[in-house]
Scaffold this motif. Structure first.
Motif, PDB file in Angstrom:
ATOM      1  N   VAL A  70     -10.689 -71.438 104.477  1.00  0.00           N
ATOM      2  CA  VAL A  70     -11.855 -71.099 105.301  1.00  0.00           C
ATOM      3  C   VAL A  70     -12.933 -70.572 104.357  1.00  0.00           C
ATOM      4  CG1 VAL A  70     -12.723 -69.617 107.152  1.00  0.00           C
ATOM      5  CG2 VAL A  70     -10.427 -70.601 107.314  1.00  0.00           C
ATOM      6  N   GLY A  71     -14.145 -71.109 104.479  1.00  0.00           N
ATOM      7  CA  GLY A  71     -15.225 -70.770 103.553  1.00  0.00           C
ATOM      8  C   GLY A  71     -15.280 -69.268 103.255  1.00  0.00           C
ATOM      9  N   ILE A  72     -15.293 -68.947 101.981  1.00  0.00           N
ATOM     10  CA  ILE A  72     -15.289 -67.539 101.572  1.00  0.00           C
ATOM     11  C   ILE A  72     -16.688 -66.951 101.732  1.00  0.00           C
ATOM     12  CG2 ILE A  72     -15.895 -67.923  99.146  1.00  0.00           C
ATOM     13  CD1 ILE A  72     -13.128 -65.529 100.296  1.00  0.00           C
ATOM     14  N   ILE A  73     -16.760 -65.647 101.900  1.00  0.00           N
ATOM     15  CA  ILE A  73     -18.038 -64.939 101.782  1.00  0.00           C
ATOM     16  C   ILE A  73     -17.823 -63.818 100.778  1.00  0.00           C
ATOM     17  CG2 ILE A  73     -19.025 -65.458 104.053  1.00  0.00           C
ATOM     18  CD1 ILE A  73     -17.847 -62.741 104.995  1.00  0.00           C
ATOM     19  N   LYS A 132     -15.528 -60.783 101.318  1.00  0.00           N
ATOM     20  CA  LYS A 132     -14.062 -60.924 101.368  1.00  0.00           C
ATOM     21  C   LYS A 132     -13.432 -60.969  99.977  1.00  0.00           C
ATOM     22  CE  LYS A 132     -13.958 -62.795 106.003  1.00  0.00           C
ATOM     23  NZ  LYS A 132     -13.475 -63.742 107.005  1.00  0.00           N
ATOM     24  N   TRP A 177      -5.370 -61.236 111.318  1.00  0.00           N
ATOM     25  CA  TRP A 177      -6.223 -61.465 110.147  1.00  0.00           C
ATOM     26  C   TRP A 177      -6.044 -60.384 109.109  1.00  0.00           C
ATOM     27  CZ3 TRP A 177      -7.207 -62.095 115.215  1.00  0.00           C
ATOM     28  CH2 TRP A 177      -7.425 -63.398 115.618  1.00  0.00           C
ATOM     29  N   GLU A 199     -13.367 -55.658 108.360  1.00  0.00           N
ATOM     30  CA  GLU A 199     -13.058 -57.045 108.020  1.00  0.00           C
ATOM     31  C   GLU A 199     -13.071 -57.869 109.296  1.00  0.00           C
ATOM     32  OE1 GLU A 199      -9.459 -57.206 105.731  1.00  0.00           O
ATOM     33  OE2 GLU A 199     -10.339 -56.047 104.102  1.00  0.00           O
ATOM     34  N   THR A 200     -13.580 -59.053 109.210  1.00  0.00           N
ATOM     35  CA  THR A 200     -13.708 -59.900 110.406  1.00  0.00           C
ATOM     36  C   THR A 200     -12.775 -61.101 110.290  1.00  0.00           C
ATOM     37  OG1 THR A 200     -15.523 -61.133 109.390  1.00  0.00           O
ATOM     38  CG2 THR A 200     -16.107 -59.227 110.755  1.00  0.00           C
ATOM     39  N   PRO A 201     -12.388 -61.688 111.442  1.00  0.00           N
ATOM     40  CA  PRO A 201     -12.715 -61.266 112.803  1.00  0.00           C
ATOM     41  C   PRO A 201     -11.866 -60.084 113.243  1.00  0.00           C
ATOM     42  CG  PRO A 201     -11.253 -63.155 112.887  1.00  0.00           C
ATOM     43  CD  PRO A 201     -11.564 -62.923 111.427  1.00  0.00           C
ATOM     44  N   THR A 234     -18.275 -62.834 111.226  1.00  0.00           N
ATOM     45  CA  THR A 234     -19.254 -62.945 110.152  1.00  0.00           C
ATOM     46  C   THR A 234     -19.712 -64.390 110.018  1.00  0.00           C
ATOM     47  OG1 THR A 234     -18.030 -61.215 108.973  1.00  0.00           O
ATOM     48  CG2 THR A 234     -19.670 -62.416 107.717  1.00  0.00           C
ATOM     49  N   VAL A 235     -20.984 -64.569 109.739  1.00  0.00           N
ATOM     50  CA  VAL A 235     -21.497 -65.902 109.409  1.00  0.00           C
ATOM     51  C   VAL A 235     -20.896 -66.297 108.061  1.00  0.00           C
ATOM     52  CG1 VAL A 235     -23.554 -67.238 108.796  1.00  0.00           C
ATOM     53  CG2 VAL A 235     -23.642 -65.568 110.679  1.00  0.00           C
ATOM     54  N   ILE A 236     -20.156 -67.421 108.051  1.00  0.00           N
ATOM     55  CA  ILE A 236     -19.550 -67.859 106.790  1.00  0.00           C
ATOM     56  C   ILE A 236     -20.128 -69.175 106.293  1.00  0.00           C
ATOM     57  CG2 ILE A 236     -17.361 -66.627 107.141  1.00  0.00           C
ATOM     58  CD1 ILE A 236     -16.135 -69.380 107.937  1.00  0.00           C
ATOM     59  N   ASP A 253     -16.592 -66.854 111.387  1.00  0.00           N
ATOM     60  CA  ASP A 253     -15.147 -66.778 111.135  1.00  0.00           C
ATOM     61  C   ASP A 253     -14.349 -66.333 112.360  1.00  0.00           C
ATOM     62  OD1 ASP A 253     -15.685 -64.071 111.190  1.00  0.00           O
ATOM     63  OD2 ASP A 253     -14.893 -63.639 109.192  1.00  0.00           O
ATOM     64  N   ALA A 298      -9.268 -66.261 117.513  1.00  0.00           N
ATOM     65  CA  ALA A 298      -9.888 -64.938 117.700  1.00  0.00           C
ATOM     66  C   ALA A 298     -10.582 -64.800 119.052  1.00  0.00           C
ATOM     67  CB  ALA A 298     -10.888 -64.661 116.579  1.00  0.00           C
ATOM     68  N   GLU A 345      -9.831 -71.314 113.055  1.00  0.00           N
ATOM     69  CA  GLU A 345     -10.470 -70.108 112.512  1.00  0.00           C
ATOM     70  C   GLU A 345     -11.985 -70.238 112.361  1.00  0.00           C
ATOM     71  OE1 GLU A 345      -8.831 -67.456 112.330  1.00  0.00           O
ATOM     72  OE2 GLU A 345      -6.729 -68.037 112.089  1.00  0.00           O
ATOM     73  N   GLY A 399     -22.866 -64.083 105.557  1.00  0.00           N
ATOM     74  CA  GLY A 399     -22.458 -62.702 105.318  1.00  0.00           C
ATOM     75  C   GLY A 399     -22.872 -61.762 106.438  1.00  0.00           C
TER      76      GLY A 399
END
Lengths: 377, 377
Positions: A84-87, A90, A377, B8-10, B263-265, B277, B282, B321, B339
């Motif tokens: 899943v795309g990292i930010i 994280k 999570w 930390e999300t979600p 969070t916008v990823i 995410d 979730a 996810e 982010g």
């Protein structure tokens, strides 16, 4: 030893023999294709099942949550790919997992913004970050097109960053789940492969190493005519299968390894329906199989012990803890008295299993083990 | 103290002030109606929230799983009602809970078959079983009609059984969830009340005690013109509210107390969408709000700190996810950079919250506590 019929319902069953058969078939398939199998543990979320999918050992795995990464890293896995795309926010948790366990948790990105964030972050840490660039092969969810100019910008940013290694490209033909035509899946598999290889070639032509070319999706791996140029395959649902996959011809009902055990708790004779104690929480509200198998409802009813479908019964309505099974023939009230257990084959095993903490592992009518899951999570 | 934006999300957020306001309103409503509030903990599944819904103390509660019954009994609750139809196989666990904790866990049944099972079981135990007969007031899921002759047969079977006490009748106007017209809800509330009272009267006329007349559903309790003859109200979703209830005019968006922080990823500029995410796991796949609020999608996006809706954004697609938010205006890419956190108001709070183990309790932008949930069975 506990008998299956002594379990409290609703609960999640796992037929070990079926998992072993499913796993062996995919191991053989990837060997024939000449690619490394990197099973996606987001479906089973289980150390025990992961071990079976790797023929008994510990090998590379794919995860979709950092909790999965953490758990597998703490249990000996050294080569983990978080898809899943990292930010940047994280990265602290990710590098902590790497530092504490010695595992490598590879990450995936598709934007210059994130590449710069990773580069900035890596300057201040001692561990190394291994990254893959995500390519869109037609699903249009995330990833960049192989001919997008940002491919090279991202690669250069990563390459220039101390502590960061660009290890390859990754794509996912998730849109293959929308097909029930093998030829169409084969075409998607070719496009998935070719898109990812094209991106890898472009990187190499521009002076970047690109050792990993990673593709994934159970249908495309099963039906690709070849995967030359690809190095690894990520697929997950094949280990357990489900009605969505059966409805698309990817497996048969006999392959489905995870089911929900439930009990008949009511007879609504006026409404011609049977009530069971598996509802929306135990089954999920996924109805992914219904597009090509409208009779699937919220899950197909099977005999509790033999797992033979009780055709034509399925779960037609769900409330939080109640499931409703419509019947045409009142004889079902006698065949399924109150207190009788039945099994439900799930629409989408990833969703259904996530409602449960544990697999009750069965062999015939015996419960031979309990295997935990890493939800959350 | 942790700031909300450090989470930390979600993850699942709970606005404590909103729960308190929602709880106070229902306490006042039930006091005005002259009925005992027996909150349904199947929505929040939390000791801490249950305490708030009872004005700080410990009172009667409604549960939908034996795990909830067990947990609340072990934490001091003495008067518990398990509202999913009982089967004889579950009586062992139920009576064990009663014996070990001293709590009473009342059960519900709607068939002579189960009544006989209970009677047979009760002969061999020392604890007492308190039972209610379930009445169908129009939902047609379970329960018997007040004029069904089995009402008296079941009552006689229970009454004749040593160790069993028939304490009353219970009904649930779950079909009120299908309405968005207050007059229609009021009519259903009248029918719910009258059906349950009719059953109670019939029992009394035939020599049975029937002290409890229990009705439930948040919409019908809110909109009943009166509940004379009813003794207790079971409702649960009002404590947290959700889009399904807001879409039917039962609450406003400002009342929704549980949300998912995400969070916008990713930015998919070609596809005009933003990736977050929080996906199907979730948020759940419930889209119950969409019937009367099509813009709800899989949840409405709000500002992470103020919870103000980011109109018109909602989650339009979910994968395991990943959530996808379609945008019409590219300015959203700047307003919601990668982010950035946002909150999602859920379609159906019972389903969404069940995907999480813990509430991160917030006050403004601060996390003031963590409250566990009792998921599973």
């Amino acid at each position: 030893m506990t008998r299956l019929t002594d379990l409290e319902t609703p609960c999640l069953l796992l037929d070990r023999a079926r998992v072993e058969k499913n796993a062996a078939a995919m191991i053989a398939r990837c060997r024939a294709l000449g690619v490394t199998l990197r099973p996606h543990v987001k479906t089973p979320k289980s150390l025990d099942i992961a071990r079976i999918t790797q023929g008994g050992g510990i090998g590379p795995v794919t995860v979709s949550t950092l909790r999965e990464a953490e758990h597998f890293a703490r249990h000996g896995y050294r080569d983990i790919l978080y898809t899943v795309g990292i930010i940047p926010a994280k990265l602290d948790r990710l590098t902590r997992i790497q530092r504490e366990t010695g595992a490598t948790v590879r990450i995936v990105l598709d934007s210059q913004y994130v590449a710069e964030g990773i580069a900035g972050y890596a300057r201040n840490i001692e561990t190394t970050i291994e990254a893959l660039i995500e390519i869109d092969c037609g699903e249009h969810r995330s990833g960049i097109s192989p001919d997008d100019s940002s491919l090279l910008t991202i690669a250069s940013t990563l390459q220039a960053a101390p502590g960061v290694t660009l290890v390859g490209v990754i794509t996912h033909a998730g849109h293959s789940y929308a097909e029930n035509d093998i030829d169409a899946v084969r075409a998607l598999a070719a496009h998935e492969r070719d898109s990812c290889i094209a991106a890898a070639e472009k990187l190499r032509q521009n002076g970047h190493d690109c050792p990993v070319v990673s593709v994934g999706s159970t249908p495309t791996i099963l039906h690709a005519d070849h995967l030359e140029g690809v190095t690894e395959a990520r697929c997950g649902v094949y280990a357990l299968w489900d009605l969505a996959q059966a409805s698309r011809g990817m497996c048969s009902l006999d392959d489905i390894a995870a089911t929900v055990l439930t009990t008949v708790i009511g007879h609504n004779r006026q409404g011609n329906c049977i009530i069971i104690d598996a509802g929306a929480l135990a089954l999920s509200k996924d109805i992914g199989a219904n597009r090509f198998m409208p009779a699937a409802g919220y899950g197909i009813l099977c005999d509790a012990v033999t797992a033979t479908p009780l055709t034509p019964l399925s779960v037609n309505q769900v409330h939080q803890e109640h499931g409703t099974v419509d019947i045409q023939d009142a004889a079902w009230f006698e065949r399924l008295p109150i207190g009788r257990q039945v099994r439900i084959m799930p629409n989408h095993t990833c969703m259904t299993c996530a409602a449960h903490d544990v697999y009750h592992v069965i062999q015939g009518d015996q419960v031979i083990d309990n295997w935990g899951r890493i939800n959350g999570w």
